[in-house]
Design a protein around this motif. Structure first.
Motif, PDB file in Angstrom:
ATOM      1  N   ARG A 409       0.001  -5.779   2.333  1.00 43.77           N
ATOM      2  CA  ARG A 409      -0.236  -4.336   2.422  1.00 43.77           C
ATOM      3  C   ARG A 409       0.950  -3.637   3.084  1.00 43.77           C
ATOM      4  O   ARG A 409       1.330  -2.527   2.685  1.00 43.77           O
ATOM      5  CB  ARG A 409      -1.517  -4.082   3.208  1.00 43.77           C
ATOM      6  CG  ARG A 409      -1.922  -2.611   3.247  1.00 43.77           C
ATOM      7  CD  ARG A 409      -3.343  -2.460   3.774  1.00 43.77           C
ATOM      8  NE  ARG A 409      -3.798  -1.077   3.640  1.00 43.77           N
ATOM      9  CZ  ARG A 409      -3.720  -0.170   4.600  1.00 43.77           C
ATOM     10  NH1 ARG A 409      -3.216  -0.492   5.785  1.00 43.77           N
ATOM     11  NH2 ARG A 409      -4.146   1.067   4.401  1.00 43.77           N
ATOM     12  N   SER A 412       3.670  -2.960   0.520  1.00 49.01           N
ATOM     13  CA  SER A 412       3.371  -1.830  -0.359  1.00 49.01           C
ATOM     14  C   SER A 412       3.502  -0.495   0.369  1.00 49.01           C
ATOM     15  O   SER A 412       4.013   0.487  -0.182  1.00 49.01           O
ATOM     16  CB  SER A 412       1.956  -1.967  -0.940  1.00 49.01           C
ATOM     17  OG  SER A 412       1.843  -3.163  -1.702  1.00 49.01           O
ATOM     18  N   GLU A 415       7.132   0.718   0.644  1.00 49.09           N
ATOM     19  CA  GLU A 415       7.599   1.388  -0.573  1.00 49.09           C
ATOM     20  C   GLU A 415       7.011   2.803  -0.681  1.00 49.09           C
ATOM     21  O   GLU A 415       7.707   3.753  -1.079  1.00 49.09           O
ATOM     22  CB  GLU A 415       7.210   0.563  -1.797  1.00 49.09           C
ATOM     23  CG  GLU A 415       7.856  -0.829  -1.824  1.00 49.09           C
ATOM     24  CD  GLU A 415       7.342  -1.672  -2.981  1.00 49.09           C
ATOM     25  OE1 GLU A 415       6.512  -1.152  -3.757  1.00 49.09           O
ATOM     26  OE2 GLU A 415       7.766  -2.835  -3.098  1.00 49.09           O
TER      27      GLU A 415
END
Length: 508
Positions: A409, A412, A415
């Motif tokens: 997590r 992600s 990003e």
């Protein structure tokens, strides 16, 4: 006839002297999975992760936080729950002296005196072994008997030996229970500490965003006052500022709650640690890799598994204790002293010695039922042990999966934050050129703040998952195995004077 009975008793004792009824304990064979289903790989951790394998016995040192290390050391020294667990261990260790004392002879001083119409005025008060020795002979009356009485119940069928065996297993179970409490204390201190640091970071983020929102609101108000923008943009900026400010009290309360929990774990009042923990700091850096080992290693290491196995061993030994009560109880008793016809007068020597046998024959199944109960209790402990083993493996699998999920997590969210920063910049540029309204800027900034908060919260959750993982793996108790000695029990005559002169204070 008397000689034959004595000889029979001696032969019986010789035949069963090495016998201990009841089952001998054998550790259960547990088949563990060859590896964890959620076998860890190199954790993608925060890109700032540290290198090197984690020492399972001091896993919190992998976080490289000196203050956390100090808090844990202080908790191990002063935590009340850990002190209670140690005291329970010392209780069980001291209780072993009681079990050993039941196997050894007992000697007591006894005496009685009286006047009346009876022939032996000492029957109501003197020990039975001493009373058996009195001899009226040519005396009209016995008014005084004094001397020593001794008794020794022979452990022919091993009931007392099984009790001692169970007591040793109880000591090992209590030691494992202390280690389990120790692991929980270490993990709780670490979890509350990283939660506090994570919340402090989130508080810093929201304060930065409040400052930015305040500037935006002031700017929009200036434009609105000069008639260069509409009221909607000003109200949107005001709403965003108030929304962010509303989150401050809850974060501050959560930080204080974590600090209070740490203080209690250290056996202190929250006020004692208020100044020490107030200064903000960042979350500790997590290691890049984790090594969970094999499930079989886990079962050998986790204290709760060890405790359950030792409790099973103790329950098995107590089957022998219950079984021994079905068999004859053989005891030796004797008395040595003096008797006299007048109180205070010089008397004649008396003595008695001999064996006694007690064998319950008809109890309508009561003793056998106690054996069955002991057997069922051992089976209960066996099932509890198997459940503890399964729960331990499941606990580790869950912890490994949780840690890996949090690390993924974080990747992600990294990003998403990069994209959000670009979106805020573009929205502001378009608004400055009059190509879009202020609502798009507010929305972009709100999303940016939410992602920053989520990222920090995820870092905090990853640290919690790391702690949960190493707690599940059962490490951390090994460095703290110094157990203080217990007071050596004294014979009753010595303990009488010791307790009279020295009164132990239980509050110390």
């Amino acid at each position: 006839m008397r000689t034959a009975s004595s000889l029979l008793l001696c032969l019986l004792a010789g035949c069963v002297a090495s016998c201990a009824v009841g089952p001998n304990y054998h550790a259960p064979k547990t088949v563990a999975p060859p590896e964890f289903v959620a076998a860890p790989t190199a954790a993608a951790g925060a890109s700032t992760g540290t290198q090197g394998a984690v020492d399972l016995t001091l896993w919190w040192h992998a976080l490289n936080d000196a203050e956390l290390d100090d808090l844990i050391d202080r908790a191990v020294r002063a935590n009340p729950d850990l002190e209670i667990a140690l005291t329970r261990l010392q209780e069980v260790r001291t209780g072993e002296a009681v079990l050993v004392g039941n196997v050894l002879p007992m000697v007591a001083a006894s005496g009685a005196a009286g006047r009346g119409t009876g022939s032996d005025m000492t029957r109501a008060g003197a020990a039975s072994a001493l009373r058996a020795a009195d001899n009226k002979g040519s005396l009209n009356q016995i008014e005084q008997v004094a001397g020593f009485a001794a008794s020794w119940e022979l452990d022919l069928f091993g009931g007392d030996r099984r009790a001692i065996e169970a007591g040793k297993y109880d000591i090992e179970a209590a030691a494992a229970a202390r280690n389990a409490v120790l692991i929980s204390v270490v993990a709780d201190v670490a979890r509350n500490y990283v939660d506090m640091r994570g919340l402090q970071m989130r508080l810093a983020i929201i304060r930065d965003n409040i400052a930015t929102a305040q500037q935006s609101r002031d700017f929009e108000q200036a434009l609105f006052d000069r008639g260069l923008t509409n009221e909607l943009d000003f109200q949107l900026a005001s709403r965003e500022l108030a929304t962010l400010q509303s989150e401050l009290p809850l974060l501050q309360s959560d930080i204080q709650a974590a600090q209070y929990d740490i203080a209690v774990l250290l056996g202190e009042y929250p006020e004692d640690l208020a100044q020490e923990l107030t200064k903000p700091a960042t979350l500790p850096t997590l290691p890049e890799t984790i090594e969970s080992g094999l499930p079989l290693d886990l079962l050998k290491r986790r204290p709760d598994v060890r405790e359950a196995e030792r409790q099973l061993a103790s329950a098995t030994a107590r089957i022998g204790v219950a079984t021994a009560n079905l068999f004859p109880h053989v005891a030796l008793s004797g008395g040595l002293g003096t008797q006299s016809a007048t109180i205070g007068a010089q008397g004649s020597h008396i003595w008695a010695f001999g064996p006694s046998v007690y064998w319950p024959l008809l109890d309508f199944g009561a003793l056998d039922a106690l054996v069955s109960i002991a057997d069922l209790q051992a089976h209960e402990r066996f099932i509890a042990y198997k459940k503890t083993v399964v729960d331990a493996v499941q606990d580790a699998d869950t912890a490994i999966a949780s840690y890996q999920a949090q690390e993924q997590r974080l990747q992600s969210l990294t990003e998403a934050i990069n994209a959000s920063e670009r979106a805020v910049s573009l929205a502001q540029q378009r608004y400055d050129r009059g190509l879009t309204d202020f609502l798009n800027v507010v929305d972009a900034e709100r999303q940016q703040y939410n992602l920053e908060d989520q990222y920090t919260a995820s870092q905090q959750s990853a640290a919690d998952a790391f702690i949960y993982l190493y707690k599940a793996l059962g490490g951390g108790w090994e460095p703290y195995q110094h157990i203080p000695g217990i007071r050596r029990p004294e014979p009753a005559v010595m303990a009488t004077f010791h307790r009279l002169l020295v009164s132990d204070d239980p509050q110390k």
